[in-house]
Design a protein around this motif. Structure first.
Motif, PDB file in Angstrom:
ATOM      1  N   VAL A  24      64.603  19.334   2.175  1.00  0.00           N
ATOM      2  CA  VAL A  24      64.524  19.579   0.736  1.00  0.00           C
ATOM      3  C   VAL A  24      65.076  18.373  -0.009  1.00  0.00           C
ATOM      4  CG1 VAL A  24      65.092  21.144  -1.134  1.00  0.00           C
ATOM      5  CG2 VAL A  24      64.891  22.009   1.192  1.00  0.00           C
ATOM      6  N   LEU A  25      64.279  17.809  -0.901  1.00  0.00           N
ATOM      7  CA  LEU A  25      64.733  16.657  -1.689  1.00  0.00           C
ATOM      8  C   LEU A  25      65.059  17.105  -3.101  1.00  0.00           C
ATOM      9  CD1 LEU A  25      62.257  13.789  -0.771  1.00  0.00           C
ATOM     10  CD2 LEU A  25      64.663  13.864  -0.259  1.00  0.00           C
ATOM     11  N   VAL A  69      68.563  20.540   4.982  1.00  0.00           N
ATOM     12  CA  VAL A  69      67.612  20.424   6.078  1.00  0.00           C
ATOM     13  C   VAL A  69      67.805  21.646   6.958  1.00  0.00           C
ATOM     14  CG1 VAL A  69      66.852  19.040   8.041  1.00  0.00           C
ATOM     15  CG2 VAL A  69      67.870  17.925   6.068  1.00  0.00           C
ATOM     16  N   GLY A  70      66.715  22.269   7.403  1.00  0.00           N
ATOM     17  CA  GLY A  70      66.881  23.427   8.284  1.00  0.00           C
ATOM     18  C   GLY A  70      65.575  24.164   8.443  1.00  0.00           C
ATOM     19  N   SER A  71      65.620  25.294   9.159  1.00  0.00           N
ATOM     20  CA  SER A  71      64.386  26.060   9.335  1.00  0.00           C
ATOM     21  C   SER A  71      64.183  26.941   8.103  1.00  0.00           C
ATOM     22  CB  SER A  71      64.479  26.927  10.576  1.00  0.00           C
ATOM     23  OG  SER A  71      65.462  27.922  10.330  1.00  0.00           O
ATOM     24  N   LEU A 121      67.246  28.354   5.614  1.00  0.00           N
ATOM     25  CA  LEU A 121      67.343  27.835   4.258  1.00  0.00           C
ATOM     26  C   LEU A 121      67.221  28.954   3.230  1.00  0.00           C
ATOM     27  CD1 LEU A 121      65.315  24.509   4.346  1.00  0.00           C
ATOM     28  CD2 LEU A 121      67.765  24.793   4.292  1.00  0.00           C
ATOM     29  N   ARG A 122      66.356  29.934   3.521  1.00  0.00           N
ATOM     30  CA  ARG A 122      66.224  31.041   2.556  1.00  0.00           C
ATOM     31  C   ARG A 122      67.544  31.785   2.457  1.00  0.00           C
ATOM     32  NH1 ARG A 122      60.924  34.686   2.156  1.00  0.00           N
ATOM     33  NH2 ARG A 122      62.202  35.591   0.533  1.00  0.00           N
ATOM     34  N   ALA A 162      69.151  25.013  -3.012  1.00  0.00           N
ATOM     35  CA  ALA A 162      68.066  24.457  -3.823  1.00  0.00           C
ATOM     36  C   ALA A 162      66.719  24.974  -3.337  1.00  0.00           C
ATOM     37  CB  ALA A 162      68.082  22.922  -3.715  1.00  0.00           C
ATOM     38  N   PHE A 163      66.637  25.251  -2.017  1.00  0.00           N
ATOM     39  CA  PHE A 163      65.351  25.644  -1.460  1.00  0.00           C
ATOM     40  C   PHE A 163      64.896  26.984  -2.007  1.00  0.00           C
ATOM     41  CE2 PHE A 163      62.901  27.702   1.998  1.00  0.00           C
ATOM     42  CZ  PHE A 163      61.788  26.901   1.919  1.00  0.00           C
ATOM     43  N   SER A 164      65.810  27.947  -2.065  1.00  0.00           N
ATOM     44  CA  SER A 164      65.362  29.261  -2.527  1.00  0.00           C
ATOM     45  C   SER A 164      64.963  29.194  -3.992  1.00  0.00           C
ATOM     46  CB  SER A 164      66.443  30.313  -2.270  1.00  0.00           C
ATOM     47  OG  SER A 164      67.676  29.828  -2.738  1.00  0.00           O
TER      48      SER A 164
END
Length: 1571
Positions: A866-867, A875-877, A881-882, A887-889
């Motif tokens: 994730v940038l 960084v992860g699966s 990450l969820r 930031a990813f969610s």
């Protein structure tokens, strides 16, 4: 002293004037035995070492096959050796033989021993030399040996006739053995001369010579360019094509030139860089010192911050600005920020050889040029003095011929070398620019756009080419001027200065006129651009113009601009005529000034024929350098600009190649350690502290918001960015799929293979996986279809899939995929992910880094990066990450909601449009438009079939789709829409010239001819008067020359000179007016006709082709033709005048004219045919160079990622070579022609002199001088005449092309005699009666007998599948296409009986795509100014644009950009509505916009139409069924027939075609009632 020694050596007198002072002169035997022997032998001895070296050089003997020719040559020389030995034997025998006469103790003198020995040694050397030539690689003969044999034979001609005359005089042969030996050896020498002129081609070179005859050309053939004959003959028989071009010589090929140039460039650029660094350092030191001083003054601490020194620098700059003029400073600055002044030295070092050779030829030619006037002088004095022996005259005539021939040969060799040099320089620069572009760093790349870089290749390289052609004139012009003045001074003394002053004065006047002319040119270009812009719009919006009947308004617009343009042109032409007047007066004025001063200075000075005509030929020599110098200097100035630009580009930074390391010890595929990246050296890093570790074989997704640096990460991994810290390590090869697919102009297969070998199985797998199979079926040539530039004939999705296929095929280890799924439809994206990228795809074992926005794919990837604003935040699966709620969610939430909305609306749209819009209507498509993305079509269609299966109407659906494919195949046949453009070949018909003359006007034409003719008579008269004047010198030989006689002579001479100028001026003025009127007529004919051509023409002709007629061809008609026509006329009259004068002086000459004219005619015809075709080939083969270059620059990152730079370099070399293959023959063809014409001209000189000698008793010296000085000038004029003829022929083609489009068949008349009533149509009733129509006579019917009635003010909806004929219906109403059978009645009037404009003005259409023209808003609504402003404001209000328009500064006068770019699509659509409201006719046709009109605009339009057009008949062609559910009736078309025609509710109950469509669109009975 010397003579005495020689006499002893020969045993006879060496020299005695009495030998020559008699009727039949001869050379003394001693001279023949010494000097004439030593000349050729000396030459050979000088050249021998060069041949003998090749004998010593090789150890292993080249067992090159011994040709018959070689054996013959050696045999002849051996025989000569025997004759030499025999001669020695004879002498020895006579002196010491047993039967020698004892009474004479006299021995033979030394020469009888020395000469045979000399000869014997020479023949032995010669045997070795010939062996040396045989061993030399690629040598087919030897120039030096040929020259030796030639000299030998020439020198032996003198003893030849001496021996003969001696024998004839005595009546017996005194010395039989020597007599026989001499003639035997003379015969052998002749044979040897002939043999040495033949090329000895070794068998291994036979093939090469077939491909490139120059390689097998003998010396004679090389200097006369005879080897080129086969090309000329071929070109004469049939037009040349690229396949006929010969192979290039090794030394002319791009690869060779580039290699040498690069070699020198490296070293030169290196030293320049060192210089540049030193300079920078010095500057920095200086600035530091200054900064410190300032700091002390300001009382600042010494630890100066960086910021302050920057400010100080700024201050310093400001100070400088005040000191110097700004301009100078800019120049300085520009010079100083890159290494400079290395390009010229590089070019010099690379091409030193050619430069020196050509300089030598030029020097010789310049010196010889001054020999002819001296010979002319001798010739004139010979004719004056009748007591001289006649043989002198013959010697002069032969010498004139010899000098002229040598001069021609040298000049042509010089030109050949120079033009080839120009070509090579251009090649070197183009190749260097290309090579540089492949490695250039981003900083340098940002400084220049693609266009500018292409310009470096085209314009700047061409400039260098042009300058190098004439570079030697820099020293040659001054040399010629000095020599000419020197010789003139010898003739006329200081009076020369008067003439010279006149010449020098001409230069600034010409300069002034030129700068004025340039201003006119610039102004003219402005009008030209404006006119072309409008033309372009007219042609692009032709359909709209026809539908609205607006052509007259636009025609008037173009005509008015054209009027202004012609006015400027006329001014320009007048200016040229003034400069022509000055130029043509110049020679007359110069000679007048000189002679008048000469005669006036003192009574002693008498103008004799030799003085006058020698001076005139010297003045003729002077004219050329004086005219050339200013032009050359101007060209040099332009080239310095190019030099700067090239040095800046070629000296720029290269991409650093060590950013990405390839260290095999790492165990991960990609690892990035704590690295930061920026696009430019000094810029802030975009990606900060990135650390990544990617294991082999993983699929990693990179996600992030827009602008978070995902694509930059890709670029960093490719090594395209500057890294300020950290490092990257990559193991294995890369493949890269950029965000915007980069497609080459090659076949589809080549685009996928991308230089890899073709393996059928892998290839098919890739094509299936990338869903390209259905597309290949659609493309005409399958995977061998040629893809246009920038992938023009592929849709966006197809391009992206080809780009992905390229990567998949390349079998790399690591795949960088920059969002390849965004350009394709969602279901295709899913297919690609499953089949190619995903865990079960083709690439499942490879390392894949995928940038994506598609949330749906994320659960299937191994790892997600994730940038966030250039930093790796997580960084992860997917699951981890969820869960972490970072930031990813957030990213997921924003994107998921967007996507669900999108998919919902998309699927909705897909369904209604599935079967309407997917394959664009066949009738409307411009042939160049991209084919619809077929995969998405098939996938969508499968969906719809699946859906309709549930409802059981499957049979009909399937049937439909089957028929569709048949249609496509059918359409392919008739779809060879674009005819190939006719390239003119062969001779231009005479009628074309007549057409042009007719356009000029016959009155003008006759006047021009007459005036020029009178001018020519004045010219001849002036020269005849001069020859009379010179004869005075003979008449008044010992008397004083009367003053009145002198004044008359000067006066008349001057008057005739001025008369010439005046007539030229008049002629040029008349011609200017005539050509302007011709331009006006041809353009308005073309314009008038193109606007009246039926629409079909525009569908089958690319717009570029039509624009070209208005741009290039009209430009030629405007500027090139008048120019070449004038020059041709002047040249023609000049040649005729010359021949006339020579015939007048020596009537014998008439006999020679006819054979000369015949030869001339043939040479000219042959040349013109080939040259014209070579020019065309050259320009055709030139464009691929630039397009390949442009393509390369735009696909740089891809080429670098795959590491294919070498392949592209080679391809570029091939492309340039293809171009050179036609440039080189063209250069040679000019030399071929020139040398032949110059030989003709030299013959004219020779015969003029010869006949003058023969009939010298009846001639006065003045006429001889006149005829020969004329003849000396004829060579150049002949050359020009052929050049001009061929140029005129090339240019007149433009008239042919313009006329071709001015004579295309028109559509029906705009207004006919039977005009409809004023308010027609009042009711708006429509009746179709068995109406059939086809697009072109050879195509099938589109509408098969349509019969229906539409009552007044009915609202009709028209629906049907793509290609059912919906749009054809509107085209028929407007008579865009004419009926094949049946008719249409509107209010009981048959529309085919009235004029088109009457018809089109009474119907209104709101077209599918809103077309606007550049101009004011008002003009776009009402181009004829029929309505008042109030009306216009009213309709703007109704169409909801009033607020917008009144908010604009200019209101109704607001300028609309080209194509309406500065308005949104919705506003454009509303403007079209306003147009319709303004017209307010009883019938409205609404071609529903498929364009992206937002729903709001759509509702506005629908409501306005319902309200405002309630009393009109409205036909709506629907693409969305919703909009026609409230029509009174719906017409369902299928394959050009009406299948259903009833109210919507009835049709839905019937459960037929309409029902099925409504079903698909999700409209049910209930919806309908609600509507």
């Amino acid at each position: 002293m010397c003579a005495a020694a020689l006499e002893e050596y020969c045993g006879s007198t060496f020299w005695n004037a009495s030998y020559l002072n008699r009727e039949d002169p001869d050379l003394p035997v001693c001279v023949e035995q010494t000097v004439l022997v030593w000349i050729p032998l000396g030459f050979l001895w000088l050249c021998a070492p060069w041949h003998l070296v090749s004998l010593c050089r090789r150890t292993q003997v080249n067992t090159k096959h011994l040709s018959k020719l070689y054996i013959c040559k050696q045999l002849v020389v051996s025989l000569l050796l025997l004759t030499a030995i025999a001669a020695l034997a004879v002498t020895l025998g006579e002196d010491y033989g047993p039967n020698k006469d004892t009474s004479t103790t006299m021995k033979h003198p030394g020469v009888y021993y020395a000469n045979p020995v000399l000869y014997a040694v020479t023949w032995i050397v010669l045997l070795l030399c010939q062996e040396g030539v045989r061993r030399r690689e690629t040598a087919v003969d030897s120039a030096t040996l040929f020259v030796f044999w030639l000299l030998l034979v020439l020198c032996d001609i003198f003893p030849f006739q001496t021996h003969l005359r001696e024998a004839l005089r005595l009546g017996e042969i005194s010395d039989v053995p020597r007599f026989c030996l001499f003639y035997i050896s003379f015969g052998l020498e002749l044979i040897a001369l002939i043999l040495s002129a033949v090329a000895d081609i070794p068998p291994e070179a036979k093939e090469l010579v077939k491909k490139n005859p120059e390689a097998g050309a003998a010396f004679l053939s090389r200097i006369t360019f005879n080897w080129f004959n086969s090309m000329v003959v071929k070109g004469y028989k049939q037009p040349l094509v690229q396949e006929d071009m010969w192979e290039l010589n090794e030394a002319d090929s791009t690869a060779y030139i580039n290699e040498r140039f690069q070699h020198f460039m490296q070293s030169e650029l290196g030293t320049a860089r060192v210089r540049f660094q030193a300079k920078l350092k010095k500057k920095r030191d200086k600035n530091r010192d200054k900064a410190q001083e300032v700091a002390y003054q300001n009382g600042l601490s010494n630890g100066l911050g960086k910021g302050i020194s920057q400010d100080v620098l700024m201050m310093e700059e400001k100070g400088k600005k005040a000191d110097e003029k700004k301009e100078k400073k800019d120049k300085k600055k520009e010079e100083e920020n890159y290494p400079n002044s290395w390009l010229i030295t590089t070019i010099y070092k690379t091409f030193k050889g050619i430069l020196i050779e050509s300089a030598a030829f030029k020097l010789l030619q310049d010196l010889l040029a001054f020999v002819s006037p001296q010979l002319l002088k001798l010739m004139v004095s010979f004719t004056q003095d009748k007591s001289r022996y006649i043989w002198e005259g013959y010697v002069y005539a032969v010498l004139l011929l010899a000098v002229a021939l040598l001069q021609s040969l040298f000049l042509q060799q010089y030109f050949q070398r120079c033009f080839v040099l120009g070509m090579k320089v251009r090649t070197a620069i183009m190749a260097a620019v290309y090579k540089k572009a492949l490695v250039v760093s981003n900083d340098t790349r940002k400084e220049s756009t693609v266009g500018e870089t292409v310009n470096l290749m085209s314009a700047d390289a061409q400039r260098f080419n042009d300058v190098t052609n004439f570079i030697h004139l820099l020293w040659s012009c001054p040399l010629q001027i000095i020599l000419a003045i020197f010789f003139l001074w010898l003739e006329l003394g200081p009076s020369v200065l008067a003439g010279l002053a006149v010449m020098v004065l001409m230069v600034p006047i010409n300069g002034l006129l030129a700068s004025k002319a340039r201003n006119f040119q610039i102004e003219n270009m402005k009008f030209k651009d404006k006119r072309l812009k409008i033309m372009n719009e007219i042609l692009n919006g032709m359909k709209i113009l026809k539908l609205y009947a607006w052509e007259p308004s636009f025609q008037a617009q173009v005509e008015s601009i054209r009027g202004q343009e012609l006015n400027v042109m006329r001014k320009f032409a007048y200016l040229t005529s003034v400069s022509t007047f000055i130029f043509s007066c110049a020679p007359a004025l110069v000679s007048l000034a000189t002679f008048a001063v000469f005669v006036g200075v003192s009574t002693e000075n008498v103008l004799t024929a030799e003085k006058a005509f020698t001076s005139i030929s010297l003045f003729n020599i002077l004219r050329f350098p004086l005219a050339m110098l200013p032009m050359l200097i101007a060209a040099m100035v332009q080239t310095t600009v190019s030099r700067r630009r090239l040095e800046k580009f070629l000296g720029g930074e290269d991409l650093e190649c060590d950013i990405v390391q390839h260290d095999p010890s790492f165990n991960s595929a990609v690892s990035v350690c704590d690295a930061s990246f920026a696009w430019e050296r000094e810029a802030e890093p975009l990606l900060k502290d990135v650390s990544l570790d990617i294991r082999p074989g993983r699929l990693v997704a990179v996600v992030g918001a827009v602008g978070s640096g995902k694509s930059s990460l890709m670029s960093a991994l490719l090594g395209e960015m500057h890294s300020s810290k950290g490092f990257i390590n990559i193991q294995g090869s890369l493949a890269f799929v950029p965000q915007q697919a980069w497609i080459q102009n090659a076949t589809l297969r080549d685009n996928i293979l991308f230089g890899s070998p073709h393996e059928e199985r892998r290839y098919q797998e890739v094509i299936q996986a990338c869903a390209l199979a259905p597309d290949l079926e659609l493309l005409a040539g399958g995977d061998l279809t040629e893809i246009g530039e920038k992938g023009i004939n592929l849709s966006g999705g197809q391009k992206q899939r080809v780009s992905l296929a390229r990567a998949a095929y390349s079998q790399a280890d690591i795949y960088l995929l920059d969002d390849p799924l965004s350009a394709v439809d969602s279901h295709v994206g899913k297919h690609l992910f499953d089949e190619v990228i995903g865990p079960n795809g083709l690439l499942k074992d490879k390392t894949r880094i995928l940038v994506t926005h598609g949330v749906s794919f994320l659960p299937y990837v191994d790892e997600i990066v994730v940038l966030l604003d250039g930093v790796v935040s997580e960084v992860g699966s997917y699951n981890s990450l969820r869960a972490s709620r970072g930031a990813f969610s957030e990213f997921l939430n924003t994107y998921a909601s967007e996507q669900s909305n999108q998919t919902y609306s998309e699927s909705d749209r897909c369904q209604d449009t599935a079967d309407f819009e997917l394959i664009p209507e066949r009738e409307d498509t411009q042939p160049d438009s991209p084919l619809e993305d077929t995969v998405s079509v098939t996938l969508k269609r499968e969906n719809s079939i699946r859906r309709s299966q549930r409802n059981g109407s499957v049979r009909l659906r399937k049937n439909g789709s089957v028929r569709k494919t048949e249609d496509v195949a059918e359409s392919k046949k008739g779809q060879r829409l674009i005819e190939k453009e006719a390239m003119e070949t062969g001779q231009v018909k005479f009628s074309v010239y007549l057409q042009y003359l007719r356009a000029m006007g016959w009155g003008y034409t006759v006047m021009v001819f007459l005036v020029y003719f009178i001018q020519n008579i004045a010219f001849i008269g002036q020269n005849l008067w001069l020859s009379e004047w010179t004869n005075d010198a003979v008449e008044y030989q010992n008397m004083t020359y009367p003053a009145w006689q002198r004044d008359t002579r000067v006066g008349v001479f001057g008057a005739l000179g001025v008369a010439q100028g005046v007539f030229v001026f008049l002629g040029t003025l008349l011609l200017a007016n005539a050509s302007v009127s011709a331009s006006r007529i041809l353009h308005s004919k073309l314009l008038h006709n193109v606007l009246r051509v039926p629409m079909v023409f525009f569908d089958t002709t690319p717009i570029g082709r039509v624009v070209n007629r208005f741009a290039k061809d009209i430009f030629t008609v405007d500027e090139a033709i008048p120019q070449s026509f004038r020059s041709w006329l002047l040249c023609l009259l000049g040649v005729l005048g010359t021949l006339f004068v020579i015939c007048l002086a020596t009537p014998f000459f008439t006999i020679i004219i006819i054979p000369l004219a015949l030869v001339y005619f043939f040479v000219q015809r042959f040349y013109v045919a080939s040259s014209r075709q070579l020019r065309r080939l050259e320009s055709v083969s030139r464009s691929p160079i630039y397009s390949h270059f442009g393509e390369t620059v735009s696909g740089l990152s891809v080429i670098r990622a795959y590491g294919h730079q070498e392949r592209f370099l080679q391809h570029n070399e091939k492309t340039i070579d293809e171009n050179l293959k036609s440039v080189y023959p063209w250069i040679v063809s000019n030399r071929w022609l020139a040398i032949r014409l110059e030989f003709l001209g030299n013959l004219v000189v020779f015969f003029a002199a010869l006949f003058a000698v023969i009939s010298r008793n009846s001639l006065d010296s003045g006429l001889v001088g006149l005829s020969i000085s004329y003849a000396l000038n004829v060579t150049q004029t002949l050359n020009w005449l052929v050049r001009m003829t061929s140029e005129l022929e090339t240019n007149i083609v433009a008239v042919e092309r313009v006329n071709e489009y001015a004579e295309i068949e028109n559509e029906a008349k705009w207004v006919t005699d039977s005009r409809p009533p004023k308010n027609w149509p009042e009711d708006g009733r429509l009746q179709f009666e068995n109406y059939k129509v086809r697009y072109r006579p050879e195509l099938a019917l589109v509408l098969h007998g349509i019969t229906c009635d539409v009552a007044s003010s009915e609202k009709i909806g028209i629906v049907g599948r793509t290609g059912a004929g919906k749009s054809s219906l509107t085209n028929c109403l407007f008579r865009i296409i004419e009926a094949a059978e049946g008719r249409i009645l509107i209010d009981d009037i048959d529309i085919s009986t009235i004029g088109l404009h009457d018809l089109r003005n009474s119907l209104t259409i709101i077209p599918q795509d809103p077309v606007l023209f550049s101009g004011t808003l008002r003009m776009n609504l009402d181009p004829f100014d029929k309505f008042s402003d109030e009306d216009i404001w009213r309709v703007l209000e109704l169409s909801h644009l009033k607020d917008y328009v009144s908010g604009l500064q200019e209101g109704l006068q607001h300028e609309v950009a080209e194509g309406g770019e500065n308005l949104s699509v919705g506003q454009r659509q509303l403007l079209c509505l306003a147009r319709a409201l303004l017209r307010k006719s009883r019938i409205l046709i609404l071609d529903e916009a498929t364009a992206a009109v937002d729903l709001e605009t759509d509702n506005l339009i629908q409501n306005t139409i319902r309200k405002e057009f309630s009393h009109c008949t409205v036909l709506t062609i629907a693409h969305r069924l919703h909009s026609i559910m409230d029509s009174s009736r719906v017409m369902v078309l299928d394959a050009g027939k009406i299948v259903e025609f009833d109210s919507p509710s009835n049709l839905l109950q019937k459960q037929g075609h309409f029902y099925a469509m409504a079903k698909d669109a999700g409209i049910t009975q209930e919806d309908n009632t609600a509507l």
